[in-house]
Design a protein around this motif. Structure first.
Motif, PDB file in Angstrom:
ATOM      1  N   GLU A   1      37.731  40.200  46.744  1.00  0.00           N
ATOM      2  CA  GLU A   1      37.442  41.420  47.510  1.00  0.00           C
ATOM      3  C   GLU A   1      37.005  42.611  46.652  1.00  0.00           C
ATOM      4  O   GLU A   1      36.010  43.257  46.942  1.00  0.00           O
ATOM      5  N   ASN A   2      37.757  42.897  45.582  1.00  0.00           N
ATOM      6  CA  ASN A   2      37.462  44.125  44.826  1.00  0.00           C
ATOM      7  C   ASN A   2      36.971  43.891  43.400  1.00  0.00           C
ATOM      8  O   ASN A   2      36.969  44.809  42.585  1.00  0.00           O
ATOM      9  N   PHE A   3      36.584  42.678  43.077  1.00  0.00           N
ATOM     10  CA  PHE A   3      36.163  42.407  41.697  1.00  0.00           C
ATOM     11  C   PHE A   3      35.010  43.300  41.273  1.00  0.00           C
ATOM     12  O   PHE A   3      34.967  43.807  40.147  1.00  0.00           O
ATOM     13  N   GLN A   4      34.064  43.483  42.197  1.00  0.00           N
ATOM     14  CA  GLN A   4      32.842  44.212  41.840  1.00  0.00           C
ATOM     15  C   GLN A   4      33.082  45.671  41.471  1.00  0.00           C
ATOM     16  O   GLN A   4      32.218  46.289  40.865  1.00  0.00           O
ATOM     17  N   SER A   5      34.261  46.201  41.839  1.00  0.00           N
ATOM     18  CA  SER A   5      34.539  47.592  41.472  1.00  0.00           C
ATOM     19  C   SER A   5      34.684  47.755  39.956  1.00  0.00           C
ATOM     20  O   SER A   5      34.601  48.855  39.431  1.00  0.00           O
TER      21      SER A   5
ATOM     22  N   GLY B   1      47.005  42.906  42.852  1.00  0.00           N
ATOM     23  CA  GLY B   1      46.324  43.390  41.652  1.00  0.00           C
ATOM     24  C   GLY B   1      45.478  42.360  40.941  1.00  0.00           C
ATOM     25  O   GLY B   1      45.084  42.565  39.803  1.00  0.00           O
ATOM     26  N   LEU B   2      45.194  41.246  41.606  1.00  0.00           N
ATOM     27  CA  LEU B   2      44.417  40.179  40.964  1.00  0.00           C
ATOM     28  C   LEU B   2      43.022  40.128  41.570  1.00  0.00           C
ATOM     29  O   LEU B   2      42.869  40.142  42.789  1.00  0.00           O
ATOM     30  N   GLU B   3      42.006  40.106  40.702  1.00  0.00           N
ATOM     31  CA  GLU B   3      40.621  39.968  41.178  1.00  0.00           C
ATOM     32  C   GLU B   3      39.959  38.862  40.374  1.00  0.00           C
ATOM     33  O   GLU B   3      40.307  38.620  39.223  1.00  0.00           O
ATOM     34  N   ALA B   4      38.988  38.193  40.987  1.00  0.00           N
ATOM     35  CA  ALA B   4      38.363  37.062  40.300  1.00  0.00           C
ATOM     36  C   ALA B   4      36.879  36.954  40.617  1.00  0.00           C
ATOM     37  O   ALA B   4      36.405  37.467  41.639  1.00  0.00           O
TER      38      ALA B   4
ATOM     39  N   ASP C   1      46.698  42.868  35.534  1.00  0.00           N
ATOM     40  CA  ASP C   1      47.456  43.705  34.610  1.00  0.00           C
ATOM     41  C   ASP C   1      48.209  42.900  33.561  1.00  0.00           C
ATOM     42  O   ASP C   1      48.773  43.468  32.637  1.00  0.00           O
ATOM     43  N   ASP C   2      48.286  41.584  33.753  1.00  0.00           N
ATOM     44  CA  ASP C   2      49.119  40.769  32.864  1.00  0.00           C
ATOM     45  C   ASP C   2      48.317  39.574  32.366  1.00  0.00           C
ATOM     46  O   ASP C   2      47.797  38.777  33.142  1.00  0.00           O
TER      47      ASP C   2
END
Lengths: 345, 112
Positions: free
Chosen positions: A337-341, A321-324, A292-293
């Motif tokens: 974990e949730n980057f692919q979303s 809230g960080l995905e990579a 988000d930032d």
């Protein structure tokens, strides 16, 4: 009577049919800037009039110039105390600066701690050695060289972040070690992008996308609640995209070894220098971060680029809230974990 | 009156359909993604993104950039500038133009 109503309905329908083509296209205004942060800035705003778009561009340009001058370590500007002034006065005297610079530096110190020193703005002396070699290679590619190891080690002895003393009450910054210098290259653009986007939002602009040299802020949506779609480059073939992300009120930053580099004896040396090995790290081709930032994303993408995967993965998992996404040297994609979303076709 | 109404209506509908069809065909209505080349801020040339083409952009300073549009991607394969930033930049995206600062060339994608 009934048929008359029917005709009215059909007439209305026809009129709507006529109008459809004109409102199907949402007006978008785009602008490109080349003069700031030694990179390309592009900006697109939607759902506003031409006049409003122009006003947004004036604001954007003013802000870009302001941050560019504040964060500059190579040039001085009349009437502004910037990072170069702080560096020039290392070991000499505190410099009174804009409160915005104080906030940036405090943020950078917190990021240093968060990333266990993988983002270190006090390693300006090390980065300067690389910068000099890169610049030399630009004018004389045949005699390109990498910095002398002894010099790098010597410079690395003066990269302690605690040498940067920030006095928030007096708005003063003092570098206590005269051989230490500040370089906010890993955070500055993302920080500026974040602040500028916040200012634009405060001015009432909702749907826009701002890209300062790869620091992308996708605010609101593109049109009719369609999210912004941003492609992630394939580091092995930059004419292709690896995947596209669907973003609404999110930021995306990619750090890549393919973006800026020079060649010595046929070997590529890119611009992301590991604070511990003092060399460009070659574990990954690129690392992309969504959150988000934009300041956080910028710092994190640099940190992750230099970290071993297991350490980076844990850092991402522990940050809200960080995905990579990591692209390894062999071209393999690794995800948090949730980057692919975020990935869309 | 009724008969004339019907004729008028049919005409309106037909006209609307024609306008829509023309807009659709010219690409103004759907998916007419464009590649826009500007030199020193002025529009130099435009290309449809869905047509494969090679074009040499020649600038006033005597420089050039070779623009290639292939399979829906637009990129520079060759340039006169010393740093080759534009060649290394890869394909232009809507939010990421390809830029050659020495030649003041900016290549953007405009999507519908």
């Amino acid at each position: 009577m009934k048929t008359k109503n029917f005709f009215r309905a059909v007439s209305l329908l026809s009129c709507i049919l006529f109008l459809l083509p004109s409102c199907a296209r949402t007006q978008r205004y785009s602008e490109t800037y080349l003069d700031y942060f030694d990179t390309v800035t592009s900006f697109t705003v939607c759902g506003v009039s031409k006049k409003e778009a122009d006003a947004a561009n004036y604001t954007l340009q003013d802000e870009l110039e302001r941050y560019h001058q504040l964060f500059d370590i190579y040039n001085e500007y009349d009437g502004i105390a910037n990072l170069k002034d702080i560096n020039d006065n290392a070991g000499i005297a505190p410099v009174c600066v804009d409160s915005e610079l104080i906030e940036l530096l405090e943020y950078c110190v917190s990021v240093h701690d968060m990333t266990s020193g993988y983002v270190n703005i006090a390693m300006g002396s090390v980065l300067m050695l690389w910068h000099t070699c890169r610049e030399e290679a630009r004018s004389a590619p045949d005699s390109a060289r990498i910095p002398d190891e002894a010099l790098l080690r010597e410079a690395a002895a003066h990269t302690n972040i605690s040498s940067i003393n920030i006095d928030k009450n007096k708005n003063e910054v003092y570098i206590s070690d005269k051989h230490t210098s500040i370089d906010v290259g890993a955070v500055g653009k993302g920080y500026a992008a974040q602040r500028i986007a916040e200012k634009l939002k405060a001015c009432g602009y909702k749907d826009f996308i701002l890209n300062i040299g790869g620091n992308v802020i996708a605010s609101g949506s593109k049109s009719n609640d369609n999210p912004w779609k941003v492609g992630i480059e394939n580091p092995s073939d930059t004419t292709k995209t690896l995947c596209s992300l669907s973003l609404t009120d999110k930021v995306l930053v990619s750090s890549g070894s393919y973006q800026r580099y020079y060649t010595v004896d046929g070997k590529r040396y890119h611009h992301i220098i590991d604070p511990f090995t003092l060399m460009p790290q070659n574990t990954y081709l690129s690392v992309s971060v969504v959150c988000d930032d934009s300041a956080l994303a910028d710092a994190m993408s640099t940190a992750l680029f230099n970290m071993p995967y297991s350490v980076g993965y844990e850092l991402v998992s522990n940050t809200d809230g960080l995905e990579a996404m990591w692209v390894t040297q062999s071209g393999e994609c690794l995800y948090s974990e949730n980057f692919q979303s975020y990935i869309t076709d | 009156m009724k008969k004339k109404d019907i004729i008028l209506l049919l005409l309106i509908i037909a006209a609307a359909l024609i306008v829509t069809a023309v807009l659709a065909l010219t690409g103004a209505f759907t998916g007419g993604d464009k590649v826009v080349v500007t030199v020193d801020g002025e529009v130099y040339k435009e290309f449809p993104l869905n047509e494969n083409v090679e074009y040499k952009i020649e600038t006033e300073n005597g420089g050039y950039n070779l623009l290639v549009i292939k399979d829906g991607a637009a990129y520079v394969t060759e340039a006169s500038c010393p740093d080759k930033v534009c060649v290394n930049a890869g394909a232009a995206q809507e939010i990421k133009p390809v830029v050659c600062a020495p030649n003041k060339v900016v290549i953007t994608i405009e999507k519908d």
